[in-house]
Design an enzyme around this catalytic site. Structure first.
Site, mmCIF file in Angstrom:
data_model
loop_
_atom_site.group_PDB
_atom_site.id
_atom_site.type_symbol
_atom_site.label_atom_id
_atom_site.label_comp_id
_atom_site.label_asym_id
_atom_site.label_seq_id
_atom_site.Cartn_x
_atom_site.Cartn_y
_atom_site.Cartn_z
ATOM 1 N N CYS A 225 49.255 23.520 -44.618
ATOM 2 C CA CYS A 225 49.798 24.069 -45.870
ATOM 3 C C CYS A 225 50.283 25.506 -45.760
ATOM 4 O O CYS A 225 50.908 26.015 -46.698
ATOM 5 C CB CYS A 225 48.755 23.967 -46.977
ATOM 6 S SG CYS A 225 47.370 25.123 -46.816
ATOM 7 N N ASP A 354 60.871 39.556 -20.692
ATOM 8 C CA ASP A 354 60.444 40.430 -21.795
ATOM 9 C C ASP A 354 58.970 40.772 -21.605
ATOM 10 O O ASP A 354 58.098 39.922 -21.746
ATOM 11 C CB ASP A 354 60.656 39.706 -23.127
ATOM 12 C CG ASP A 354 60.336 40.578 -24.329
ATOM 13 O OD1 ASP A 354 59.713 41.655 -24.158
ATOM 14 O OD2 ASP A 354 60.694 40.179 -25.453
#
EC number: 6.3.5.13
Length: 445
Positions: A225, A354
């Site tokens: 949720c 990165d």
């Protein structure tokens, strides 16, 4: 499992295997590397269905191991357990876990006409290619270890990867066994959505909770949720005991009682690797005595809590390739009394270009204890800067040594390591291969 191959496919496969084995012989004879990827790449050009044709010959099925951290160690532990039970195993032992590496591992175990005679294939698979290889491999068991942010330039967020996994795994036969990490909210939810048989592994040891949630946390929101999860405690990163106060989603029940099992090597992350392998081994009917004895006598895979003796001094290599993994290796170091550590940061393709992830690592804990920190690698100054800003006091007792030349950095770190202590080396992936080559004189890949 163990299916026969049509004659035309057999002829094409035989040609592809012959080419692959010739390449392997040349590469190894000339000492150009371990030939863990190139043979598969060449054979695949000749027979694009190579992975399917080889994997369907495995007698008892393929065991696929996926996740951000722990694949190589878990694979090696499970392989060792099954071999001690008397099974013949194909395994991508070098950690080459993209498609060409998987094919090369299977090719290693074929004869000249492409017949594969093994009981199981244990394949660790890069998390980003799992959806691509599931259909050709048709695995009998899938181990889902964890999902953390890894290479920021190459992978999406963990929820994207999880959704892709769920979509493809759900299309596999119902007899497929899936073994996810119950303590990882994303994977716990994944397991709860699947129609296949699901066995969870995880910890039930509250005494192992961290004092606080680390900086490098990837998923503290409910995968069902989106509400913030309530954690009773965390074991590492976002792995822990959790519930959602809004929708009721909660941690799945692990199959094993974790406190009843010892672990391999050092670090709590290796308890997870142990439990994953044990859950799979028990599902395959392996004798419990063999499992426990293998755990007690396990030898580390290269670079994964691997211990070496160099010039009479003990060296431990702890692969540190992302924020969560590095926090855990730092945890191992800070729990020891050893005062010398070498950190090697590279930014090559296997590492991810990165390196901003180092700012999510809790390097402050390493700096606070003082001692000697030697830094090296392609991005040596990035790491040195991160350690510099980790010093909270101008009176710090830290001895920070910056050395761009890796051989010299290793020599310097060894010089600063007393004979009765261990030098801990924390390298990224490509750096780990270089460190091992310097220390042992041998290449892995």
């Amino acid at each position: 499992m163990g299916n026969k191959i049509k004659l035309i496919d057999r002829l094409k496969l035989g040609f592809a295997v012959s080419a692959a084995k010739s390449v392997t012989f040349i590469v190894r004879s000339l000492r150009l590397g371990a030939a863990s990827v190139l043979p598969g790449s060449i054979a695949r050009r000749i027979e694009p269905r190579l992975l399917q044709l080889l994997s369907q010959q495995v007698k008892n099925g393929v065991i696929l191991i996926a996740g951000t951290n722990g694949k190589t160690t878990t694979s090696l532990l499970l392989k060792t357990i099954l071999e001690r039970q008397g099974y013949r195993i194909a395994h991508n032992a070098t950690g080459a876990n993209l498609e060409n590496g998987l094919m090369t591992a299977l090719l290693e175990n074929t004869n000249l006409v492409g017949t594969l005679n093994v009981d199981y294939a244990i394949l660790e698979v890069d998390e980003n290619i799992v959806p691509k290889v599931l259909q050709p491999l048709q695995p009998r068991i899938i181990l889902c270890l964890n999902l953390f942010r890894d290479q920021l330039d190459r992978y999406g967020e963990v929820d994207t990867i999880s959704k892709r996994w769920t979509k493809v795994i759900s299309t596999l036969p119902p007899e497929t066994v899936v073994i996810p990490n119950a303590d990882d909210p994303t994977l716990s939810y994944l397991g709860q959505q699947l129609p296949q048989r699901v066995l969870f592994f995880g910890l039930n040891e509250p005494e192992q909770y961290l004092e606080a949630i680390p900086h490098a946390v990837d998923s503290i929101y409910c995968p069902r949720c989106g509400h913030s999860l309530d954690y009773q405690g965390v074991y590492l990163s976002h792995l822990g005991d959790f519930t959602c106060p809004k929708c009721g989603f909660s941690k799945s029940q692990p199959t094993l009682e974790s406190s009843e099992w010892s672990q391999i090597l050092v670090g709590l992350y290796n308890k997870y690797n142990t439990l994953a392998a044990v859950t799979a081994a028990q599902e395959l009917g392996v004798d419990e005595g063999i499992i426990r004895d293998t755990i007690n006598n396990f030898q580390a895979a290269f670079g994964r809590a691997e211990d070496l003796v160099i010039n009479g001094k003990r060296v431990r290599i702890l692969l540190s390739k992302n924020p969560v993994g590095t926090n855990e290796t730092i945890r191992v170091v800070t729990q020891s009394t050893d005062k010398t550590t070498l950190l090697v940061l590279n930014d090559r393709t296997p590492d991810g270009t990165d390196v901003s992830w180092i700012w999510d690592v809790d390097t402050e804990k390493l700096v606070e204890r003082g001692g000697t920190l030697v830094v090296s690698g392609d991005r040596v100054y990035d790491m040195a800067l991160r350690l510099h800003y980790s010093q909270k006091s101008p009176e710090s007792t830290l001895n920070l040594i910056v050395e761009s030349d890796l051989k010299q950095a290793i020599a310097t770190a060894l010089e600063h390591t007393p004979n009765n202590e261990t030098l801990h080396i924390l390298p990224t992936y490509s750096a780990m291969l270089e460190v091992r080559e310097v220390l042992t004189g041998r290449k892995i890949l």
